[in-house]
Enzyme design. Structure first.
Site, PDB file in Angstrom:
ATOM      1  N   LYS A  13     -33.153  -5.767  -7.463  1.00 52.69           N
ATOM      2  CA  LYS A  13     -31.823  -5.585  -8.045  1.00 52.69           C
ATOM      3  C   LYS A  13     -31.865  -4.689  -9.291  1.00 52.69           C
ATOM      4  O   LYS A  13     -31.048  -3.793  -9.446  1.00 52.69           O
ATOM      5  CB  LYS A  13     -31.206  -6.937  -8.436  1.00 52.69           C
ATOM      6  CG  LYS A  13     -30.919  -7.852  -7.267  1.00 52.69           C
ATOM      7  CD  LYS A  13     -30.071  -9.049  -7.681  1.00 52.69           C
ATOM      8  CE  LYS A  13     -30.779  -9.969  -8.647  1.00 52.69           C
ATOM      9  NZ  LYS A  13     -31.925 -10.695  -8.074  1.00 52.69           N
ATOM     10  N   ARG A 122     -45.597  -6.987 -10.235  1.00 53.77           N
ATOM     11  CA  ARG A 122     -44.642  -6.334 -11.145  1.00 53.77           C
ATOM     12  C   ARG A 122     -45.128  -6.374 -12.594  1.00 53.77           C
ATOM     13  O   ARG A 122     -45.611  -7.381 -13.082  1.00 53.77           O
ATOM     14  CB  ARG A 122     -43.280  -7.017 -11.045  1.00 53.77           C
ATOM     15  CG  ARG A 122     -42.256  -6.440 -12.023  1.00 53.77           C
ATOM     16  CD  ARG A 122     -40.861  -6.695 -11.598  1.00 53.77           C
ATOM     17  NE  ARG A 122     -40.497  -8.101 -11.646  1.00 53.77           N
ATOM     18  CZ  ARG A 122     -39.262  -8.537 -11.413  1.00 53.77           C
ATOM     19  NH1 ARG A 122     -38.313  -7.679 -11.103  1.00 53.77           N
ATOM     20  NH2 ARG A 122     -38.996  -9.822 -11.477  1.00 53.77           N
ATOM     21  N   ARG A 152     -44.230 -10.635 -16.580  1.00 52.08           N
ATOM     22  CA  ARG A 152     -43.311 -11.694 -17.007  1.00 52.08           C
ATOM     23  C   ARG A 152     -43.861 -13.044 -16.575  1.00 52.08           C
ATOM     24  O   ARG A 152     -44.403 -13.170 -15.474  1.00 52.08           O
ATOM     25  CB  ARG A 152     -41.936 -11.472 -16.361  1.00 52.08           C
ATOM     26  CG  ARG A 152     -41.105 -10.446 -17.075  1.00 52.08           C
ATOM     27  CD  ARG A 152     -39.887 -10.009 -16.321  1.00 52.08           C
ATOM     28  NE  ARG A 152     -39.186 -11.083 -15.618  1.00 52.08           N
ATOM     29  CZ  ARG A 152     -38.055 -10.897 -14.940  1.00 52.08           C
ATOM     30  NH1 ARG A 152     -37.505  -9.694 -14.887  1.00 52.08           N
ATOM     31  NH2 ARG A 152     -37.471 -11.885 -14.309  1.00 52.08           N
TER      32      ARG A 152
HETATM   33  P1  AMP Z   1     -33.786 -12.384 -13.772  1.00 52.40           P
HETATM   34  O1  AMP Z   1     -34.264 -11.436 -14.810  1.00 52.40           O
HETATM   35  O2  AMP Z   1     -32.411 -12.047 -13.244  1.00 52.40           O
HETATM   36  O3  AMP Z   1     -34.777 -12.562 -12.656  1.00 52.40           O
HETATM   37  O4  AMP Z   1     -33.622 -13.817 -14.473  1.00 52.40           O
HETATM   38  C1  AMP Z   1     -34.706 -14.475 -15.089  1.00 52.40           C
HETATM   39  C2  AMP Z   1     -34.340 -15.944 -15.323  1.00 52.40           C
HETATM   40  O5  AMP Z   1     -33.220 -16.024 -16.203  1.00 52.40           O
HETATM   41  C3  AMP Z   1     -33.915 -16.724 -14.086  1.00 52.40           C
HETATM   42  O6  AMP Z   1     -35.015 -17.245 -13.360  1.00 52.40           O
HETATM   43  C4  AMP Z   1     -33.074 -17.838 -14.712  1.00 52.40           C
HETATM   44  O7  AMP Z   1     -33.894 -18.819 -15.319  1.00 52.40           O
HETATM   45  C5  AMP Z   1     -32.360 -17.085 -15.818  1.00 52.40           C
HETATM   46  N1  AMP Z   1     -31.092 -16.503 -15.348  1.00 52.40           N
HETATM   47  C6  AMP Z   1     -30.774 -15.185 -15.229  1.00 52.40           C
HETATM   48  N2  AMP Z   1     -29.522 -15.019 -14.799  1.00 52.40           N
HETATM   49  C7  AMP Z   1     -29.017 -16.266 -14.632  1.00 52.40           C
HETATM   50  C8  AMP Z   1     -27.773 -16.782 -14.177  1.00 52.40           C
HETATM   51  N3  AMP Z   1     -26.773 -15.965 -13.786  1.00 52.40           N
HETATM   52  N4  AMP Z   1     -27.607 -18.122 -14.146  1.00 52.40           N
HETATM   53  C9  AMP Z   1     -28.584 -18.969 -14.547  1.00 52.40           C
HETATM   54  N5  AMP Z   1     -29.794 -18.557 -14.956  1.00 52.40           N
HETATM   55  C10 AMP Z   1     -30.020 -17.226 -14.999  1.00 52.40           C
END
Ligand code: AMP
Length: 209
Positions: A13, A122, A152
């Site tokens: 994404k 990654r 990460r």
């Molecule tokens: P991402 O960078 O989108 O993969 O998000 C990393 C982490 O942030 C996820 O595993 C969740 O713990 C938290 N997170 C990100 N976006 C959301 C969301 N819309 N709702 C709840 N938790 C989120």
């Protein structure tokens, strides 16, 4: 034009969002990035967010919606937004109805085994956020700004598996939620292969290049 990117964590994404923002002048809002920014700032809120993220759990809806709502009031969002990683639950999608009109939801499709393979490979630049993969980049530093690359915490295999479980259970119902404006694309090929049909679709929607 406002767009949502749907897809499992690690499906590509962020990479796709960056290409769209460049061509269409939209602003990328990644809730994950907003949370990581808060954590980097060392606030108490950051600590709370980190406790969920490190475990591969979702941040509670109320908190997520509050942080997203604050970001969306900034003037740059008037250009149009790509929501990357938001909404992740039906409650968030319901809340989004009162925040922005969504023109389309782009669903990125990738088998979970491939997601696991890519996720553990990654690396992210600690300075500019550029994304790399050890599958095709052997350097330890960013090719653009020389920042150090890091993995990460939530890209570790065990956490990736947990996040995929959470995605399947909590986020896949959004595919039905947005079925009237869904555009599906596979990210099995290169980032360019993934982007091409999406670009044509967005041009068809009236997005300006
Ligand atoms: P991402 O960078 O989108 O993969 O998000 C990393 C982490 O942030 C996820 O595993 C969740 O713990 C938290 N997170 C990100 N976006 C959301 C969301 N819309 N709702 C709840 N938790 C989120």
């Amino acid at each position: 034009m406002n767009i949502i990117l749907l897809g499992a964590p690690g499906s590509g994404k962020g990479t796709l969002a960056k290409k769209i923002t460049k061509d269409f002048g939209l602003v990328q809002i990644s809730t994950g990035d907003l949370f990581r920014g808060e954590i980097a700032g060392g606030s108490e809120l950051g600590l709370k967010l980190k406790s969920y993220m490190d475990k591969g759990q979702l941040v509670p809806d109320e908190l997520t919606i509050k942080i997203l709502s604050q970001r969306i009031t900034k003037p740059d969002c008037k250009k149009g937004v790509i929501f990357d990683g938001f909404p992740r639950t039906v409650a968030q999608a319901e809340a989004l109805k009162n925040i922005a009109k969504i023109d389309s939801a782009v669903l990125i499709d990738l088998p979970f085994e491939e997601i696991e393979r890519r996720a553990v490979a990654r690396r992210v630049c600690s300075k500019c956020g550029e994304i790399y993969s050890t599958l095709d980049y052997a350097g330890k530093n960013c090719a653009k700004c020389h920042g150090e690359l890091f993995q990460r915490d939530d890209d570790k295999l065990e956490t990736v598996r947990l996040r995929l479980e959470v995605y399947e259970k909590t986020t896949t119902p959004l595919i039905d939620f947005y079925s009237d404006r869904l555009f599906k694309v596979s990210s099995l090929g290169s980032p360019e292969d993934t982007y091409k049909p999406v670009k044509n679709f967005l041009l068809g929607l009236g997005g300006k290049k």
